[in-house]
Design a protein around this motif. Structure first.
Motif, PDB file in Angstrom:
ATOM      1  N   VAL A  61       0.944  -1.291  -0.019  1.00  0.00           N
ATOM      2  CA  VAL A  61      -0.090   0.401   0.128  1.00  0.00           C
ATOM      3  C   VAL A  61       1.015   1.019  -0.097  1.00  0.00           C
ATOM      4  N   TYR A  62       1.848   1.554   1.058  1.00  0.00           N
ATOM      5  CA  TYR A  62       2.908   2.419   0.678  1.00  0.00           C
ATOM      6  C   TYR A  62       3.283   2.361  -0.578  1.00  0.00           C
ATOM      7  N   PHE A  63       3.578   1.733  -0.949  1.00  0.00           N
ATOM      8  CA  PHE A  63       4.424   2.102  -2.892  1.00  0.00           C
ATOM      9  C   PHE A  63       3.369   2.539  -3.814  1.00  0.00           C
ATOM     10  N   TRP A  64       1.683   1.564  -3.702  1.00  0.00           N
ATOM     11  CA  TRP A  64       0.948   2.351  -4.152  1.00  0.00           C
ATOM     12  C   TRP A  64       0.793   3.719  -4.181  1.00  0.00           C
ATOM     13  N   PHE A  65       0.530   3.904  -3.089  1.00  0.00           N
ATOM     14  CA  PHE A  65       0.918   5.780  -2.634  1.00  0.00           C
ATOM     15  C   PHE A  65       1.678   6.224  -3.499  1.00  0.00           C
ATOM     16  N   ILE A  66       2.813   5.512  -2.895  1.00  0.00           N
ATOM     17  CA  ILE A  66       4.341   6.623  -3.613  1.00  0.00           C
ATOM     18  C   ILE A  66       3.222   6.612  -5.155  1.00  0.00           C
ATOM     19  N   GLY A  67       3.119   6.152  -5.969  1.00  0.00           N
ATOM     20  CA  GLY A  67       3.280   5.386  -6.874  1.00  0.00           C
ATOM     21  C   GLY A  67       2.027   6.454  -7.362  1.00  0.00           C
ATOM     22  N   VAL A  68       1.304   6.971  -6.511  1.00  0.00           N
ATOM     23  CA  VAL A  68       0.229   7.754  -6.605  1.00  0.00           C
ATOM     24  C   VAL A  68       0.307   9.087  -7.139  1.00  0.00           C
ATOM     25  N   PHE A  94       3.653  10.125  -7.446  1.00  0.00           N
ATOM     26  CA  PHE A  94       4.800  10.293  -8.347  1.00  0.00           C
ATOM     27  C   PHE A  94       4.256  11.232  -9.670  1.00  0.00           C
ATOM     28  N   PHE A  95       2.502  10.076  -9.997  1.00  0.00           N
ATOM     29  CA  PHE A  95       2.235  10.272 -11.477  1.00  0.00           C
ATOM     30  C   PHE A  95       1.266  11.221 -11.501  1.00  0.00           C
ATOM     31  N   SER A  96       1.039  11.813 -10.442  1.00  0.00           N
ATOM     32  CA  SER A  96      -0.137  12.852 -10.614  1.00  0.00           C
ATOM     33  C   SER A  96       0.983  14.377 -10.083  1.00  0.00           C
ATOM     34  N   ILE A  97       1.779  14.312 -10.172  1.00  0.00           N
ATOM     35  CA  ILE A  97       3.036  15.504 -10.167  1.00  0.00           C
ATOM     36  C   ILE A  97       3.236  15.687 -12.064  1.00  0.00           C
ATOM     37  N   ARG A  98       2.660  16.726 -12.352  1.00  0.00           N
ATOM     38  CA  ARG A  98       2.556  17.082 -13.008  1.00  0.00           C
ATOM     39  C   ARG A  98       3.755  17.579 -14.293  1.00  0.00           C
TER      40      ARG A  98
END
Length: 133
Positions: free
Chosen positions: A120-127, A129-133
């Motif tokens: 879950v922590y890696f999923w949050f980090i991925g979200v 990371f990909f939310s930054i434009r």
């Protein structure tokens, strides 16, 4: 701030179940688009939008189902047969017996359960990371 472990497990199992749910909806949408390939783009758009709506509802429903029933069980309390074989002799022999006697699906589920917070922590980090434009 770290999230409560129980909430992390609920989110983790929601993510785990969303994999097959999204796959199923994706296959159905693809089939619908194939059958309606000669129709207007508006109809195909609405079919795709319905798929996104169903995915959202199924994810929310899964979260509510797991959260409402309190079905989350920690790996140490699991009923997977792996724990029956871990109760004797040395760790090397126990690991050997686990691999011989436990089905692959049980081993995978145990691995997922024991690492759910990390997933879950890696999923949050991925979200993030990909939310930054």
């Amino acid at each position: 701030m770290m999230l409560e472990s129980n909430i992390l497990e609920i989110i983790g199992w929601t993510l785990f179940h969303s994999i097959w749910q999204i796959s199923l909806v994706g296959i159905l949408v693809k089939l619908g688009l194939f059958l309606l390939r000669n129709k207007s783009s508006r109809i195909k758009y609405n079919i795709s939008l319905l798929g996104v709506f169903v995915i959202t509802l199924s994810t929310i429903s899964t979260f509510n189902s797991i959260y409402g029933t309190g079905e989350v069980i920690s790996a140490s309390q699991s009923q997977i047969p792996i724990f029956k074989t871990l109760s004797f002799t040395t760790p090397e022999i126990s690991e050997f017996n686990v691999k011989e006697q436990t089905p692959l699906i049980s081993q995978v589920l145990l691995l997922v359960k024991s690492n759910m917070n990390l997933i879950v922590y890696f999923w949050f980090i991925g979200v993030m990371f990909f939310s930054i434009r």
